[in-house]
Design an enzyme around this catalytic site. Structure first.
Site, mmCIF file in Angstrom:
data_model
loop_
_atom_site.group_PDB
_atom_site.id
_atom_site.type_symbol
_atom_site.label_atom_id
_atom_site.label_comp_id
_atom_site.label_asym_id
_atom_site.label_seq_id
_atom_site.Cartn_x
_atom_site.Cartn_y
_atom_site.Cartn_z
ATOM 1 N N ILE A 1 0.564 -1.555 0.111
ATOM 2 C CA ILE A 1 -0.053 0.050 0.065
ATOM 3 C C ILE A 1 1.008 1.110 -0.474
ATOM 4 O O ILE A 1 0.257 2.335 -0.160
ATOM 5 C CB ILE A 1 -0.759 -0.185 1.196
ATOM 6 C CG1 ILE A 1 -2.334 -0.949 0.816
ATOM 7 C CG2 ILE A 1 -1.426 1.376 1.505
ATOM 8 C CD1 ILE A 1 -2.567 -1.160 -0.241
ATOM 9 N N GLY A 2 2.030 0.930 0.208
ATOM 10 C CA GLY A 2 3.074 2.063 0.203
ATOM 11 C C GLY A 2 3.287 2.593 1.976
ATOM 12 O O GLY A 2 3.440 3.932 2.297
ATOM 13 N N LYS A 3 3.071 1.682 2.614
ATOM 14 C CA LYS A 3 3.170 2.323 4.144
ATOM 15 C C LYS A 3 4.613 2.811 4.604
ATOM 16 O O LYS A 3 4.861 3.580 5.202
ATOM 17 C CB LYS A 3 3.719 0.888 5.614
ATOM 18 C CG LYS A 3 1.898 -0.054 5.556
ATOM 19 C CD LYS A 3 1.808 -0.626 6.753
ATOM 20 C CE LYS A 3 2.033 -1.378 7.080
ATOM 21 N NZ LYS A 3 2.872 -1.955 5.532
ATOM 22 N N SER B 1 9.716 -9.193 8.155
ATOM 23 C CA SER B 1 9.697 -10.428 7.370
ATOM 24 C C SER B 1 10.237 -10.561 6.259
ATOM 25 O O SER B 1 9.650 -9.770 5.375
ATOM 26 C CB SER B 1 8.074 -10.820 7.340
ATOM 27 O OG SER B 1 7.917 -10.474 8.209
ATOM 28 N N LYS C 1 10.292 -0.013 13.274
ATOM 29 C CA LYS C 1 9.415 -1.567 12.977
ATOM 30 C C LYS C 1 9.553 -2.342 13.536
ATOM 31 O O LYS C 1 10.392 -3.197 13.554
ATOM 32 C CB LYS C 1 9.795 -1.974 11.103
ATOM 33 C CG LYS C 1 8.897 -2.441 10.550
ATOM 34 C CD LYS C 1 8.239 -2.740 9.098
ATOM 35 C CE LYS C 1 7.469 -3.399 8.623
ATOM 36 N NZ LYS C 1 7.951 -3.807 7.322
ATOM 37 N N GLY D 1 2.505 -5.162 7.541
ATOM 38 C CA GLY D 1 0.821 -5.856 6.742
ATOM 39 C C GLY D 1 0.042 -5.203 7.239
ATOM 40 O O GLY D 1 0.213 -3.683 8.464
ATOM 41 N N GLU E 1 2.182 10.715 -4.241
ATOM 42 C CA GLU E 1 1.876 10.570 -5.895
ATOM 43 C C GLU E 1 2.515 9.040 -5.769
ATOM 44 O O GLU E 1 3.501 9.103 -5.829
ATOM 45 C CB GLU E 1 2.028 11.912 -6.552
ATOM 46 C CG GLU E 1 1.356 13.215 -6.384
ATOM 47 C CD GLU E 1 -0.154 12.840 -6.605
ATOM 48 O OE1 GLU E 1 -0.815 11.714 -7.672
ATOM 49 O OE2 GLU E 1 -0.930 13.752 -6.281
ATOM 50 N N VAL F 1 6.707 3.985 2.315
ATOM 51 C CA VAL F 1 7.346 5.894 1.985
ATOM 52 C C VAL F 1 6.510 6.634 2.940
ATOM 53 O O VAL F 1 7.128 7.717 3.466
ATOM 54 C CB VAL F 1 6.217 5.171 0.849
ATOM 55 C CG1 VAL F 1 6.341 7.683 -0.202
ATOM 56 C CG2 VAL F 1 7.454 4.693 -0.858
#
Length: 213
Positions: A17-19, A40, A36, A106, A187, A21
Site C-alpha cells: 500500500i505504501g506504508k 519479515s 518497525k 502488513g 503521488e 513511503v
C-alpha cells in the site's frame, strides 16, 4: 513547557500500500524516530534501512526491530519457519524523548502468532493510528473495514494518507463516510529520493498541527 512528543502507528489497508513511503514522509515531517517492530524478509534491505536512506534531517533515530524474520511471509508463518514464536510481551516500545513513527508489518488483521493479530498489539499500546490507503478495486471496502476494526476496539484514528494516483470519487467517499481527515497524499513516484520525501514532508502541515509539532 514543551509539548509532549507523540507516538503514531502507521497501518495499511492491505499489502503493498505504501506504508514505508508514508512512514518516511511522516518521519521527515516530524523529525521523528522510526521503528518497525517486526521485519519479515529483506533483512539486508529492510524497511528500516529504506526509511533511513530517505531521511534528510539529523534528528531521527532508527530503533532495532523486535523480530527479524528471514522469509517474506505473514509474521506468524515467517516466525514458524525460523523456529521462533512472536510474543507481544517481547515487543516493547523503544525509549525515546522524540516523536516515534511505528510501522506495522502488513495490515491490522495480519497474524503475529496463532492467537494475536497486529491490531491486538495496536490495542495494547493505545496509540493513534495513521491509516494508509491506495486505490484499487476493493480498496473502499478494505479502508472502511480497517476503520471499523479500529473503532470497534476504541483505537484512536488520527487520519488517512492516500498513496498513489489520485481518485477523487473514492477518496471523497471514504473521507465523507468515515469523517476522518486527510493528512496528506503521496503521488505515484517512479523513484524515491531524499528530495522527494522532503517535498512531501513539507506538505503534511495538518499532521504537524494534529500532533502539536
Amino acid at each position: 513547557m514543551k509539548p509532549q512528543k507523540q507516538h503514531l502507528i502507521v497501518a495499511g489497508i492491505s499489502t503493498e500500500i505504501g506504508k514505508t513511503v508514508a512512514s518516511a514522509v511522516l518521519v521527515e515531517a516530524l523529525q521523528a524516530d522510526y521503528w518497525k517492530p517486526v521485519q519479515s524478509g529483506s533483512l539486508d534491505d529492510s524497511d528500516t534501512r529504506t526509511v533511513q536512506q530517505l531521511i534528510s534531517n539529523p534528528v531521527s533515530q532508527f530503533h532495532p526491530e523486535a523480530y527479524r524474520l528471514t522469509q517474506p511471509l505473514s509474521p506468524h508463518a515467517a516466525a514458524a519457519i525460523d523456529g521462533v514464536e512472536i510474543s507481544l510481551e517481547n515487543i516493547t516500545l523503544p525509549e525515546t524523548d522524540n516523536h516515534l513513527i511505528i510501522e506495522l508489518a502488513g495490515g491490522l488483521m495480519v497474524p503475529l502468532n496463532n492467537r494475536d493479530l497486529n491490531i491486538d498489539l495496536v490495542q495494547r499500546w493505545g496509540l493513534p493510528v495513521v491509516l494508509v490507503s491506495r486505490n484499487y478495486l476493493g480498496s473502499i471496502n478494505h479502508t472502511l473495514l480497517s476503520v471499523e476494526a479500529c473503532r470497534s476496539r476504541q483505537i484512536p484514528l488520527l487520519g488517512l494518507i492516500f498513496n498513489g494516483p489520485a481518485t477523487p470519487a473514492t477518496e471523497s467517499f471514504i473521507l465523507s463516510y468515515t469523517g476522518l481527515p486527510c493528512l496528506g497524499r503521496i503521488e505515484q513516484e517512479e523513484t524515491l529520493t531524499k528530495a522527494i520525501i522532503s517535498h512531501y514532508a513539507k506538505q503534511f502541515t495538518r499532521l504537524a498541527d494534529a500532533v502539536g509539532a
